[in-house]
Write a protein that holds these residues in place. Structure first.
Motif, mmCIF file in Angstrom:
data_model
loop_
_atom_site.group_PDB
_atom_site.id
_atom_site.type_symbol
_atom_site.label_atom_id
_atom_site.label_comp_id
_atom_site.label_asym_id
_atom_site.label_seq_id
_atom_site.Cartn_x
_atom_site.Cartn_y
_atom_site.Cartn_z
ATOM 1 N N UNK A 34 29.533 10.682 39.990
ATOM 2 C CA UNK A 34 29.108 9.651 40.933
ATOM 3 C C UNK A 34 27.775 9.997 41.563
ATOM 4 N N UNK A 35 27.196 8.969 42.199
ATOM 5 C CA UNK A 35 25.929 9.160 42.917
ATOM 6 C C UNK A 35 26.048 8.701 44.359
ATOM 7 N N UNK A 57 42.192 15.733 38.701
ATOM 8 C CA UNK A 57 40.734 15.726 38.760
ATOM 9 C C UNK A 57 40.274 17.173 38.578
ATOM 10 N N UNK A 58 39.686 17.428 37.397
ATOM 11 C CA UNK A 58 39.291 18.795 37.065
ATOM 12 C C UNK A 58 37.928 19.126 37.666
ATOM 13 N N UNK A 59 37.079 18.111 37.824
ATOM 14 C CA UNK A 59 35.725 18.355 38.313
ATOM 15 C C UNK A 59 35.088 17.052 38.784
ATOM 16 N N UNK A 60 34.339 17.137 39.897
ATOM 17 C CA UNK A 60 33.534 16.004 40.366
ATOM 18 C C UNK A 60 32.076 16.452 40.327
ATOM 19 N N UNK A 61 31.232 15.651 39.679
ATOM 20 C CA UNK A 61 29.806 15.994 39.580
ATOM 21 C C UNK A 61 28.968 14.867 40.171
ATOM 22 N N UNK A 62 27.873 15.231 40.836
ATOM 23 C CA UNK A 62 26.952 14.229 41.370
ATOM 24 C C UNK A 62 25.526 14.627 41.025
ATOM 25 N N UNK A 63 24.678 13.592 40.888
ATOM 26 C CA UNK A 63 23.257 13.819 40.613
ATOM 27 C C UNK A 63 22.429 13.707 41.895
ATOM 28 N N UNK A 64 23.128 13.516 43.025
ATOM 29 C CA UNK A 64 22.466 13.406 44.327
ATOM 30 C C UNK A 64 23.078 14.492 45.217
ATOM 31 N N UNK A 66 23.297 15.164 48.376
ATOM 32 C CA UNK A 66 24.102 14.854 49.566
ATOM 33 C C UNK A 66 24.974 13.608 49.363
ATOM 34 N N UNK A 67 25.348 13.345 48.130
ATOM 35 C CA UNK A 67 26.198 12.172 47.861
ATOM 36 C C UNK A 67 27.550 12.326 48.552
ATOM 37 N N UNK A 68 28.019 11.237 49.134
ATOM 38 C CA UNK A 68 29.316 11.239 49.821
ATOM 39 C C UNK A 68 30.455 11.661 48.908
ATOM 40 N N UNK A 109 37.608 19.053 30.702
ATOM 41 C CA UNK A 109 37.711 17.611 30.949
ATOM 42 C C UNK A 109 38.001 16.850 29.650
ATOM 43 N N UNK A 110 38.990 15.946 29.744
ATOM 44 C CA UNK A 110 39.383 15.144 28.578
ATOM 45 C C UNK A 110 38.898 13.697 28.691
ATOM 46 N N UNK A 111 38.680 13.239 29.921
ATOM 47 C CA UNK A 111 38.188 11.869 30.125
ATOM 48 C C UNK A 111 37.120 11.907 31.213
ATOM 49 N N UNK A 112 35.932 11.363 30.878
ATOM 50 C CA UNK A 112 34.836 11.312 31.858
ATOM 51 C C UNK A 112 34.873 9.941 32.526
ATOM 52 N N UNK A 113 34.963 9.944 33.845
ATOM 53 C CA UNK A 113 35.121 8.712 34.619
ATOM 54 C C UNK A 113 33.858 8.501 35.448
ATOM 55 N N UNK A 114 33.106 7.450 35.102
ATOM 56 C CA UNK A 114 31.900 7.160 35.882
ATOM 57 C C UNK A 114 32.303 6.305 37.083
ATOM 58 N N UNK A 115 31.954 6.770 38.259
ATOM 59 C CA UNK A 115 32.328 6.058 39.487
ATOM 60 C C UNK A 115 31.073 5.941 40.344
ATOM 61 N N UNK A 116 30.248 4.955 39.975
ATOM 62 C CA UNK A 116 29.000 4.778 40.711
ATOM 63 C C UNK A 116 27.955 5.810 40.338
ATOM 64 N N UNK A 117 27.960 6.235 39.067
ATOM 65 C CA UNK A 117 26.948 7.187 38.588
ATOM 66 C C UNK A 117 25.750 6.360 38.134
ATOM 67 N N UNK A 118 24.619 6.527 38.824
ATOM 68 C CA UNK A 118 23.492 5.601 38.654
ATOM 69 C C UNK A 118 22.523 6.014 37.544
#
Ligand code: GRF
Length: 231
Positions: A34-35, A57-64, A66-68, A109-118
């Motif tokens: 997410x972003x 949820x094995x991992x959460x990644x952000x490209x920002x 200070x993303x919430x 990770x077996x499934x990548x879930x995009x949740x507002x990844x810009x």
């Protein structure tokens, strides 16, 4: 069968998946990208905790940095990390792409879930997770792909819009559709009220779609998906 309150109608599949408790099913390992503020990630995490989605949820990644979404993940004790996106504005550069793939693989990770990844994910990334990357888009695709889909719907004058969960392919918002939920457009709506109503629907639809995937109920046939009911 009870009809939920509000303008949303849950399909039979929704109801089955929501009411069937997770028992000893194997848990699908999710990597969420997410972003932004992370409301979809929170909805997914809450559904997992409530026992209706056989996933973790094995991992959460952000490209920002200070993303919430990172703060919301850390509050829940989930592994979360900022990985710099590199020098481009709308995609990951080669080094960043490799770093995202490595982190997700390392976390199993077996499934990548995009949740507002810009950022648009292409080539190498999609080959690393074939038919294993999904996205949520705030319109009834194929209508209104791209940015600010709720504003596009409002400006066009449609009476219904909604949200779509789909597999990610090489195009923008073009992959096989897994699930959709409709949202009415009201005459008093402005972009904010309509967007809020769509996001409410997203938080219902995404966990249900992930649950169906985690239970192996979804198969891809060409550009379509077929979801099998469980009873
Ligand atoms: C969602 O509304 C989704 O439609 C779009 O990005 C938004 C992310 O919101 N792809 P959040 O970060 O999950 O709150």
């Amino acid at each position: 069968m009870r009809t939920p309150p509000g303008p949303f109608r849950l399909s039979r599949l929704h109801v089955l998946l929501r009411t069937r408790p997770v028992s000893n099913e194997k848990k699908l390992r999710l990597g969420i990208l997410g972003s932004g503020k992370g409301s979809n990630m929170v909805a997914i995490a809450d559904s997992i905790t409530a026992g209706s989605v056989p996933a973790e949820i094995a991992l959460v990644l952000a490209d920002v940095a200070d993303a919430g979404i990172l703060a919301r993940a850390q509050e829940r004790g989930l592994p979360a990390k900022f990985i710099p996106p590199g020098r481009f504005r709308t995609k990951l550069d080669e080094t960043a792409e490799a770093a995202y793939i490595a982190a997700l693989k390392e976390a199993g990770v077996e499934l990548v879930v995009l949740a507002g990844f810009m950022r648009i994910l292409k080539g190498e990334f999609l080959r690393a997770f074939p038919q294993r990357v999904i996205n949520i888009h705030p319109s009834l695709l194929p209508a209104f792909p791209g940015l600010e889909a709720w504003r596009q719907a409002l400006d066009y004058g449609v009476k219904f819009t909604g949200c779509t969960v789909h597999f990610v392919d090489q195009g923008v918002d073009t992959g096989p559709i897994i699930g959709q939920q409709t949202v009415p457009v009201l005459s008093r709506d402005d972009a904010d009220t309509l967007h809020g109503r769509i996001q409410f629907a997203e938080r219902q639809l995404y966990p249900v779609a992930i649950s169906a995937l985690a239970r192996g109920l979804v198969r891809v046939e060409g550009r379509k998906t077929v979801t099998q009911a469980t009873e």
